[in-house]
Design a protein around this motif. Sequence first.
Motif, PDB file in Angstrom:
ATOM      1  N   ASP A  33     -24.599 -23.859 -10.610  1.00  0.00           N
ATOM      2  CA  ASP A  33     -25.149 -25.084 -10.036  1.00  0.00           C
ATOM      3  C   ASP A  33     -24.198 -26.279 -10.153  1.00  0.00           C
ATOM      4  O   ASP A  33     -24.536 -27.323 -10.737  1.00  0.00           O
ATOM      5  N   ALA A  96     -30.784 -26.724 -12.227  1.00  0.00           N
ATOM      6  CA  ALA A  96     -29.730 -27.509 -11.584  1.00  0.00           C
ATOM      7  C   ALA A  96     -29.903 -29.010 -11.801  1.00  0.00           C
ATOM      8  O   ALA A  96     -31.027 -29.508 -11.998  1.00  0.00           O
ATOM      9  N   LEU A 162     -37.427 -28.471  -8.119  1.00  0.00           N
ATOM     10  CA  LEU A 162     -36.171 -28.361  -8.867  1.00  0.00           C
ATOM     11  C   LEU A 162     -34.994 -28.816  -8.003  1.00  0.00           C
ATOM     12  O   LEU A 162     -35.153 -29.247  -6.873  1.00  0.00           O
ATOM     13  N   ASP A 163     -33.820 -28.768  -8.583  1.00  0.00           N
ATOM     14  CA  ASP A 163     -32.555 -29.018  -7.886  1.00  0.00           C
ATOM     15  C   ASP A 163     -32.433 -30.438  -7.312  1.00  0.00           C
ATOM     16  O   ASP A 163     -32.292 -30.637  -6.091  1.00  0.00           O
ATOM     17  N   GLU A 209     -33.415 -23.823  -1.440  1.00  0.00           N
ATOM     18  CA  GLU A 209     -33.309 -24.780  -2.556  1.00  0.00           C
ATOM     19  C   GLU A 209     -31.928 -25.432  -2.522  1.00  0.00           C
ATOM     20  O   GLU A 209     -31.187 -25.291  -1.559  1.00  0.00           O
ATOM     21  N   THR A 260     -26.623 -19.104  -4.893  1.00  0.00           N
ATOM     22  CA  THR A 260     -25.389 -19.878  -4.879  1.00  0.00           C
ATOM     23  C   THR A 260     -25.804 -21.315  -4.654  1.00  0.00           C
ATOM     24  O   THR A 260     -26.996 -21.585  -4.418  1.00  0.00           O
ATOM     25  N   HIS A 276     -21.260 -21.270  -6.757  1.00  0.00           N
ATOM     26  CA  HIS A 276     -21.142 -20.301  -7.844  1.00  0.00           C
ATOM     27  C   HIS A 276     -21.292 -18.875  -7.313  1.00  0.00           C
ATOM     28  O   HIS A 276     -21.935 -18.631  -6.289  1.00  0.00           O
TER      29      HIS A 276
HETATM   30  O1  FUB Z   1     -29.741 -22.188 -12.060  1.00  0.00           O
HETATM   31  C1  FUB Z   1     -31.112 -22.000 -11.850  1.00  0.00           C
HETATM   32  C2  FUB Z   1     -31.444 -22.014 -10.386  1.00  0.00           C
HETATM   33  O2  FUB Z   1     -30.688 -21.045  -9.685  1.00  0.00           O
HETATM   34  C3  FUB Z   1     -31.106 -23.311  -9.683  1.00  0.00           C
HETATM   35  O3  FUB Z   1     -32.030 -24.310  -9.949  1.00  0.00           O
HETATM   36  C4  FUB Z   1     -31.038 -22.859  -8.272  1.00  0.00           C
HETATM   37  O4  FUB Z   1     -30.403 -23.738  -7.391  1.00  0.00           O
HETATM   38  C5  FUB Z   1     -30.307 -21.548  -8.406  1.00  0.00           C
HETATM   39  O5  FUB Z   1     -28.928 -21.724  -8.403  1.00  0.00           O
END
Ligand code: FUB
Length: 319
Positions: A33, A96, A162-163, A209, A260, A276
Amino acid sequence: MKNKVFIFIVGIVLATTFISGQNPIIKGVFTADPAPLVYKGKVYLYVGHDTATVDAKTYQMPDWLVYSSSDMVNWESHGPCLTVKDFAWASYAANAAHCIERNGKFYWYISIIHRANTDSKGGVAIGVAVSDSPTGPYKDAIGKALITNDMTTDMKHAWDDLDPAVFIDDDGQAYLFWGNGSCKWVKLKENMVELDGPIYTFKPQNFTEAPWVYKRNGVYYLVYAANFPETIEYCTAKSIEGPWTYRGLIQDRSYNSSTTHPGIIDFKGKTYYFYHDGSLPTGGDYRRSVCVESLYYNPDGTIQKIVQTKEGVKAVNEK
Ligand code: FUB
């Protein structure tokens, strides 16, 4: 003598064949991330930290790490600069995150499972830490989550908040984007730690995401993880509030990882694309590695497809 020459030539061939490439750029630990930030002639790279065992079936992410570089090739580790424990309301899983600078302060938006929701519902929340330096020390800026799972209801799963990705427009208005399953956004107040209006939700084509938002030549770009296993695709718009036009795929699936995650910066006259994969030995879905490539635009502003390489990028000179 002939034998020595033969061995010497074979040695040269082997050495040049097996010179390890630059990617992944962090090799000592598993990282994911990526969220790069350019500040005062350096790139600061904020990453998640995968610590799951080889046979693990889920993420183990206790903290976030920071690296910096002046040339895109040599990366200095600043260690873990923020951990789950820095958020009293948080439970586990340092998902992330994105750090941004405003008026000399650094605001690091993170996503993490909220303690209050760990029983039956679960629930990823977004928090924000603040520091006077890109490498910390950071502290929880408000002592509570900025976004909680109950604040968005369009998606029924617990990890749809998230993210985080923050963008400050030319007029100074800051926006927080985030989401899984749908993309959400909200205005932030100038203090960067309070919401400034309602939350909006929309569904870019194939959106999964990991949004990343920026502006180039008056055009807004929304780059994100699409589908699953994930590819990276993007939209553009004339306004940060949309409507967003789908522009297609820029990154194929990454090697050996179902997820990724994009991060894009301009640095010393070039554009760089972070993501990633699972390419380190014993790597995989929960043991990922951050890589970097060059990103190129077509004359019409569309993004050329990213070529994932072992070599990564060359050292960039001062401009
Ligand atoms: O690293 C955990 C989760 O995997 C992240 O929040 C997403 O974007 C994915 O990369």
